[in-house]
Design a protein around this motif. Sequence first.
Motif, PDB file in Angstrom:
ATOM      1  N   ASN A 124     -14.632   5.513  -3.430  1.00  0.00           N
ATOM      2  CA  ASN A 124     -15.376   4.206  -3.970  1.00  0.00           C
ATOM      3  C   ASN A 124     -14.213   3.693  -4.652  1.00  0.00           C
ATOM      4  O   ASN A 124     -13.944   2.217  -4.438  1.00  0.00           O
ATOM      5  N   TYR A 125     -13.188   4.430  -5.516  1.00  0.00           N
ATOM      6  CA  TYR A 125     -11.873   3.835  -6.124  1.00  0.00           C
ATOM      7  C   TYR A 125     -11.041   3.410  -4.829  1.00  0.00           C
ATOM      8  O   TYR A 125     -10.345   2.326  -4.958  1.00  0.00           O
ATOM      9  N   CYS A 126     -10.938   4.120  -4.100  1.00  0.00           N
ATOM     10  CA  CYS A 126      -9.849   3.692  -2.746  1.00  0.00           C
ATOM     11  C   CYS A 126     -10.479   2.446  -2.204  1.00  0.00           C
ATOM     12  O   CYS A 126      -9.380   1.659  -1.684  1.00  0.00           O
ATOM     13  N   LYS A 127     -11.615   2.305  -1.758  1.00  0.00           N
ATOM     14  CA  LYS A 127     -12.232   1.107  -1.376  1.00  0.00           C
ATOM     15  C   LYS A 127     -12.093  -0.027  -2.164  1.00  0.00           C
ATOM     16  O   LYS A 127     -11.683  -1.317  -1.809  1.00  0.00           O
ATOM     17  N   LEU A 156      -7.714   0.101  -0.096  1.00  0.00           N
ATOM     18  CA  LEU A 156      -6.963   1.114   1.009  1.00  0.00           C
ATOM     19  C   LEU A 156      -7.946   1.182   2.255  1.00  0.00           C
ATOM     20  O   LEU A 156      -9.033   1.239   2.211  1.00  0.00           O
ATOM     21  N   ASP A 157      -7.516   1.619   3.468  1.00  0.00           N
ATOM     22  CA  ASP A 157      -8.084   1.607   4.677  1.00  0.00           C
ATOM     23  C   ASP A 157      -8.534   2.916   5.041  1.00  0.00           C
ATOM     24  O   ASP A 157      -7.834   3.798   5.534  1.00  0.00           O
ATOM     25  N   LEU A 158      -9.430   3.380   4.169  1.00  0.00           N
ATOM     26  CA  LEU A 158     -10.015   4.695   4.205  1.00  0.00           C
ATOM     27  C   LEU A 158     -11.073   5.152   5.477  1.00  0.00           C
ATOM     28  O   LEU A 158     -11.815   4.232   5.528  1.00  0.00           O
ATOM     29  N   CYS A 193      -1.283   2.395  -2.377  1.00  0.00           N
ATOM     30  CA  CYS A 193      -1.514   0.820  -2.372  1.00  0.00           C
ATOM     31  C   CYS A 193      -0.485   0.150  -2.844  1.00  0.00           C
ATOM     32  O   CYS A 193      -0.299  -0.872  -2.013  1.00  0.00           O
ATOM     33  N   ASP A 194       0.172   0.149  -3.999  1.00  0.00           N
ATOM     34  CA  ASP A 194       1.214  -0.625  -4.387  1.00  0.00           C
ATOM     35  C   ASP A 194       2.325  -0.858  -3.466  1.00  0.00           C
ATOM     36  O   ASP A 194       2.903  -1.815  -3.282  1.00  0.00           O
ATOM     37  N   GLU A 195       2.813   0.608  -3.097  1.00  0.00           N
ATOM     38  CA  GLU A 195       3.925   0.526  -2.025  1.00  0.00           C
ATOM     39  C   GLU A 195       3.588  -0.139  -0.575  1.00  0.00           C
ATOM     40  O   GLU A 195       4.611  -0.636  -0.216  1.00  0.00           O
TER      41      GLU A 195
END
Length: 219
Positions: free
Chosen positions: A148-151, A155-157, A111-113
């Motif tokens: 849930n964390y990725c969303k 992030l485009d999960l 996400c950061d990069e």
Amino acid sequence: MHNTVKNLLDIENNIKNHLNKLNINNNPKVIAVSKTFCIDKILPLIDYGHIDFGENKVQEAIEKWTNIKKTNSKVKLHMIGRLQTNKVKFAVRIFDYIHSVDSEKLAKKICDEQNKIGKKIKIFLQVNIGNENQKSGISKNHVIQLANYCKEIGLDLIGLMCIPPINVDPDNYFKDMKELNNVLGFTELSMGMSSDFLLATQYLSTYVRIGSGIFGARS
């Protein structure tokens, strides 16, 4: 027609015939897993118009694909191997899809990069569906939490990925993955390799990862 192209067409036809016979509506994409193969073997597929390719090492991907991607904007590169956090900065520049996210730490780093360079990579969560100690991937019981964390972090999960245990009938593992994918409401599913891709497509895998079936045996 080059061998690799013929092999790819055979695989695509086999998938189509297999699913038609079973009356299953699924049109999966084939990721040509080009890891360890030199560019001469890959170019005929690119010339033919195939766009999805898989690599499992960041450095190898950079060396092989940087120039090709500059001239072929349609080519999509899939990271299918284990990704270390210290390689993420380089991975997000070259890859369009990452199939092997299995921790919050890795998700946050991606996400950061990608935010730094204004790119949105499509993400699969790798599930250790056979609970094998030697394999990476998140356990089935923790997938929802990681999704849930990725969303939350944006992030485009798009789906889940797995590599079932070898030398075991993968049927039940594929079935579990399909159900888990449905629970999470994902439309994409990355499973199936040269030895079991037809079965994976039955369970609505939308991306099959095929290396030796297209390129032949690795030396």
